[in-house]
Motif scaffolding. Sequence first.
Motif, PDB file in Angstrom:
ATOM      1  N   GLN B  56       0.827  -1.037   0.002  1.00 53.18           N
ATOM      2  CA  GLN B  56      -0.052  -0.033  -0.091  1.00 53.18           C
ATOM      3  C   GLN B  56       0.813   1.367   0.053  1.00 53.18           C
ATOM      4  OE1 GLN B  56      -2.887  -0.005   3.197  1.00 53.18           O
ATOM      5  NE2 GLN B  56      -4.471   0.714   1.837  1.00 53.18           N
ATOM      6  N   THR B  57       1.980   1.244   0.792  1.00 55.28           N
ATOM      7  CA  THR B  57       2.810   2.294   0.814  1.00 55.28           C
ATOM      8  C   THR B  57       3.538   2.833  -0.416  1.00 55.28           C
ATOM      9  OG1 THR B  57       3.129   1.969   3.048  1.00 55.28           O
ATOM     10  CG2 THR B  57       4.396   3.483   2.332  1.00 55.28           C
ATOM     11  N   VAL B  58       4.117   1.795  -1.012  1.00 52.82           N
ATOM     12  CA  VAL B  58       5.054   1.978  -2.209  1.00 52.82           C
ATOM     13  C   VAL B  58       3.767   2.409  -3.350  1.00 52.82           C
ATOM     14  CG1 VAL B  58       6.140   0.854  -4.195  1.00 52.82           C
ATOM     15  CG2 VAL B  58       6.540   0.380  -1.534  1.00 52.82           C
ATOM     16  N   ALA B  59       2.457   1.748  -3.495  1.00 54.42           N
ATOM     17  CA  ALA B  59       1.666   2.153  -4.373  1.00 54.42           C
ATOM     18  C   ALA B  59       1.212   3.472  -4.335  1.00 54.42           C
ATOM     19  CB  ALA B  59       0.632   0.916  -4.333  1.00 54.42           C
ATOM     20  N   SER B  60       0.741   3.828  -3.090  1.00 54.61           N
ATOM     21  CA  SER B  60       0.328   5.147  -2.661  1.00 54.61           C
ATOM     22  C   SER B  60       1.357   6.307  -3.111  1.00 54.61           C
ATOM     23  CB  SER B  60      -0.037   5.458  -1.448  1.00 54.61           C
ATOM     24  OG  SER B  60      -1.012   4.579  -0.943  1.00 54.61           O
ATOM     25  N   ALA B  61       2.760   5.907  -2.935  1.00 48.29           N
ATOM     26  CA  ALA B  61       3.579   6.942  -3.190  1.00 48.29           C
ATOM     27  C   ALA B  61       4.027   7.079  -4.647  1.00 48.29           C
ATOM     28  CB  ALA B  61       5.078   6.600  -2.398  1.00 48.29           C
ATOM     29  N   LEU B  62       4.236   5.669  -5.345  1.00 48.02           N
ATOM     30  CA  LEU B  62       4.262   5.792  -6.703  1.00 48.02           C
ATOM     31  C   LEU B  62       3.162   6.638  -7.568  1.00 48.02           C
ATOM     32  CD1 LEU B  62       5.695   2.383  -7.657  1.00 48.02           C
ATOM     33  CD2 LEU B  62       6.632   4.728  -8.021  1.00 48.02           C
ATOM     34  N   GLY B  63       1.785   6.252  -7.047  1.00 44.12           N
ATOM     35  CA  GLY B  63       0.595   6.872  -7.633  1.00 44.12           C
ATOM     36  C   GLY B  63       0.665   8.424  -7.300  1.00 44.12           C
ATOM     37  N   PHE B  64       0.927   8.986  -6.339  1.00 53.45           N
ATOM     38  CA  PHE B  64       1.001  10.345  -5.926  1.00 53.45           C
ATOM     39  C   PHE B  64       2.160  10.867  -7.033  1.00 53.45           C
ATOM     40  CE2 PHE B  64       2.444  14.294  -3.622  1.00 53.45           C
ATOM     41  CZ  PHE B  64       0.912  14.936  -3.749  1.00 53.45           C
ATOM     42  N   LEU B  65       3.150  10.222  -7.061  1.00 61.80           N
ATOM     43  CA  LEU B  65       4.392  11.031  -7.811  1.00 61.80           C
ATOM     44  C   LEU B  65       3.865  10.783  -9.422  1.00 61.80           C
ATOM     45  CD1 LEU B  65       7.349  11.806  -7.534  1.00 61.80           C
ATOM     46  CD2 LEU B  65       8.089   9.387  -8.224  1.00 61.80           C
ATOM     47  N   GLY B  66       3.571   9.678  -9.865  1.00 67.57           N
ATOM     48  CA  GLY B  66       3.386   9.367 -11.173  1.00 67.57           C
ATOM     49  C   GLY B  66       1.836  10.127 -11.473  1.00 67.57           C
ATOM     50  N   LEU B  67       0.920  10.342 -10.949  1.00 69.52           N
ATOM     51  CA  LEU B  67      -0.406  10.863 -11.223  1.00 69.52           C
ATOM     52  C   LEU B  67      -0.492  12.433 -10.912  1.00 69.52           C
ATOM     53  CD1 LEU B  67      -2.817   7.930 -10.450  1.00 69.52           C
ATOM     54  CD2 LEU B  67      -1.741   8.681 -12.680  1.00 69.52           C
ATOM     55  N   CYS B  68       0.301  12.856  -9.998  1.00 66.70           N
ATOM     56  CA  CYS B  68      -0.100  14.213  -9.329  1.00 66.70           C
ATOM     57  C   CYS B  68       1.221  15.079  -9.496  1.00 66.70           C
ATOM     58  CB  CYS B  68      -0.403  14.375  -7.810  1.00 66.70           C
ATOM     59  SG  CYS B  68      -1.703  13.300  -7.426  1.00 66.70           S
ATOM     60  N   VAL B  69       2.258  14.438  -9.230  1.00 69.47           N
ATOM     61  CA  VAL B  69       3.628  15.691  -9.403  1.00 69.47           C
ATOM     62  C   VAL B  69       4.301  15.542 -10.708  1.00 69.47           C
ATOM     63  CG1 VAL B  69       5.912  15.784  -8.381  1.00 69.47           C
ATOM     64  CG2 VAL B  69       4.016  14.741  -6.768  1.00 69.47           C
ATOM     65  N   LEU B  70       4.632  14.503 -11.290  1.00 71.17           N
ATOM     66  CA  LEU B  70       5.329  14.544 -12.494  1.00 71.17           C
ATOM     67  C   LEU B  70       4.341  14.749 -13.571  1.00 71.17           C
ATOM     68  CD1 LEU B  70       7.364  11.015 -12.405  1.00 71.17           C
ATOM     69  CD2 LEU B  70       8.312  13.374 -11.922  1.00 71.17           C
ATOM     70  N   PRO B  71       3.253  14.751 -13.707  1.00 68.65           N
ATOM     71  CA  PRO B  71       2.482  15.090 -14.720  1.00 68.65           C
ATOM     72  C   PRO B  71       2.475  16.646 -14.786  1.00 68.65           C
ATOM     73  CG  PRO B  71       1.326  13.303 -13.664  1.00 68.65           C
ATOM     74  CD  PRO B  71       2.406  13.640 -12.789  1.00 68.65           C
ATOM     75  N   VAL B  72       2.563  17.356 -13.570  1.00 72.13           N
ATOM     76  CA  VAL B  72       2.391  18.770 -13.626  1.00 72.13           C
ATOM     77  C   VAL B  72       3.737  19.477 -14.262  1.00 72.13           C
ATOM     78  CG1 VAL B  72       2.283  20.855 -12.000  1.00 72.13           C
ATOM     79  CG2 VAL B  72       0.863  18.997 -11.700  1.00 72.13           C
ATOM     80  N   PHE B  73       4.814  18.658 -13.914  1.00 74.42           N
ATOM     81  CA  PHE B  73       5.928  19.179 -14.537  1.00 74.42           C
ATOM     82  C   PHE B  73       6.137  18.699 -16.069  1.00 74.42           C
ATOM     83  CE2 PHE B  73       7.423  19.048 -10.212  1.00 74.42           C
ATOM     84  CZ  PHE B  73       8.048  20.192  -9.917  1.00 74.42           C
ATOM     85  N   MET B  74       5.606  17.735 -16.397  1.00 71.80           N
ATOM     86  CA  MET B  74       5.654  17.403 -17.602  1.00 71.80           C
ATOM     87  C   MET B  74       4.706  18.246 -18.486  1.00 71.80           C
ATOM     88  SD  MET B  74       4.041  13.717 -19.155  1.00 71.80           S
ATOM     89  CE  MET B  74       2.288  14.310 -18.969  1.00 71.80           C
ATOM     90  N   MET B  75       3.574  18.855 -17.735  1.00 67.12           N
ATOM     91  CA  MET B  75       2.798  19.838 -18.475  1.00 67.12           C
ATOM     92  C   MET B  75       3.451  21.126 -18.596  1.00 67.12           C
ATOM     93  SD  MET B  75      -0.867  21.210 -17.240  1.00 67.12           S
ATOM     94  CE  MET B  75      -0.235  22.017 -15.640  1.00 67.12           C
ATOM     95  N   LEU B  76       4.288  21.469 -17.775  1.00 64.83           N
ATOM     96  CA  LEU B  76       4.740  22.816 -17.830  1.00 64.83           C
ATOM     97  C   LEU B  76       6.014  22.679 -18.687  1.00 64.83           C
ATOM     98  CD1 LEU B  76       5.286  23.808 -13.992  1.00 64.83           C
ATOM     99  CD2 LEU B  76       3.574  24.609 -15.670  1.00 64.83           C
ATOM    100  N   PHE B  77       6.958  21.719 -18.710  1.00 63.89           N
ATOM    101  CA  PHE B  77       8.007  21.527 -19.547  1.00 63.89           C
ATOM    102  C   PHE B  77       7.620  21.436 -20.946  1.00 63.89           C
ATOM    103  CE2 PHE B  77      10.744  21.030 -15.900  1.00 63.89           C
ATOM    104  CZ  PHE B  77      12.009  21.507 -16.396  1.00 63.89           C
ATOM    105  N   GLY B  78       6.611  20.654 -21.201  1.00 69.60           N
ATOM    106  CA  GLY B  78       6.027  20.321 -22.392  1.00 69.60           C
ATOM    107  C   GLY B  78       5.521  21.561 -23.148  1.00 69.60           C
ATOM    108  N   ALA B  79       4.577  22.425 -22.423  1.00 66.30           N
ATOM    109  CA  ALA B  79       4.073  23.357 -22.730  1.00 66.30           C
ATOM    110  C   ALA B  79       5.125  24.691 -23.160  1.00 66.30           C
ATOM    111  CB  ALA B  79       3.171  24.179 -21.819  1.00 66.30           C
ATOM    112  N   PHE B  80       6.510  24.789 -22.440  1.00 65.47           N
ATOM    113  CA  PHE B  80       7.347  25.680 -22.588  1.00 65.47           C
ATOM    114  C   PHE B  80       8.007  25.495 -24.020  1.00 65.47           C
ATOM    115  CE2 PHE B  80      11.852  26.338 -22.312  1.00 65.47           C
ATOM    116  CZ  PHE B  80      11.937  28.061 -22.002  1.00 65.47           C
ATOM    117  N   THR B  81       8.333  23.849 -24.000  1.00 73.16           N
ATOM    118  CA  THR B  81       9.502  23.425 -24.969  1.00 73.16           C
ATOM    119  C   THR B  81       8.516  23.601 -26.490  1.00 73.16           C
ATOM    120  OG1 THR B  81      10.239  21.948 -23.642  1.00 73.16           O
ATOM    121  CG2 THR B  81      10.465  21.353 -26.026  1.00 73.16           C
TER     122      THR B  81
END
Lengths: 203, 245
Positions: B56-81
Amino acid sequence: MEGQAKSALGPGAELSARDAVWLPGPRLRRRVLLVARILIALAAVMTLIAVNWLSALTMSIFLIFGQAFIVVGALLALGIAITDVLRLRGVSQVHFRPGEVIFRQGDPGDLVYTIVQGEVEVIREDEDGAERLLARMGPGEYFGEMALISDAPRTATVRALTDVEAVSMGGADFTTLYAYLPGLRQRVEATMKQRAARTAVSR
Amino acid sequence: MSGAETEEIARRVLESPLQRSGDFADLGVPVTTALAVLVLAIVAVTGLLGERRLGQTVASALGFLGLCVLPVFMMLFGAFTTVERSKSIAFCHSCHAAMNPYVTDMKDPKSTTLAAVHYNQRWITQDECYGCHADYGVWGSADAKLRGFAHLYHWLIGSETAHGVKQIHTYRPYQNQICLGCHAGGAGFVESGRGVHMTIASNLVDRDPKTGADITSCLACHGPAHPKLEEWKVKQNQRSAPAPS
């Protein structure tokens, strides 16, 4: 009686479902997470295409749909993350549909549930995959405490037989109460013994 | 390396001068690609393995990272690029059939239009279309790109202007401030024509409150910036016509 039930936890421990925070059940949680995963995955593919094969079309699709998918997907996932934290702390209200699995045998223990309305069945899955009915529970009864107390995976699967309104309590809160309230501890241990005996008889 | 090879490389460098490299926009492609691949990997792993196998802990941490944090950076870098890379001439020319006459004329060394002179003298060294067509200011880029979506729509529905059949027009009178952004303050600008720019300074800066146009447009004396569509077509026909025998 609607929204309230006399809890098997003992006198004075009546729980009011109306006072508890409503949180999505496992099925809704899984569906929301699935939608979030699909949206984020689609957005990632759009991003890859737009950045590496830039054209007016790929860029427009990424900027309009990709960004919207990311915002919606991330907000859905964030909502689930927040409800997960809320669920593990304090008391919350949860609804299960008929046939919905509340937890599976082998899952890590995280919550203890008290049934407010409806009926559930407790099933033991054998190694060959056959299911054995251990018990049925109704309003006022509670389940899920064994995995918390013994700090072990769930020993059985619990499935809703009807629409079930339940109140869940986070594992940390329950074990704290269990440790510091002798009356509660005695009642829970007595119930656990009864269930162990019932399980042994059913073998 | 033989003398001929050296000569060839030298010619290539002079014909196609080195473009900028190593800045943040260039870094955007690999960074955004890495983020997108990482997000896809996390989504696949958490989706396929689930909480039971990951814990549960690993799945929650990975889920938060992969669905909440990294996509936001992907959106910002992608839009800028994508926005930064979309400023190139090649990008503007890639789908704007309507732009073909202007880009072709701009690259014609014999053309005397303002765009051609600026391009061929390399007064603007990169993103030449964007250099003159995105108004300066915080909202200039955003406004230009929003209009780009409208251009794409008109191109998709087969508009005659978008496909280069009819003459296109600017949305509003061309603003002197874009020219002045580079030219104002230069000795050549201040002193040229016996100081005529300074004599009509207020006309160059002030605008007609009704139309929003500058009182005296730079293009009134220095234009045209691009050829008219019909003129360009005539010119192209004359060039493609067989030479008299």
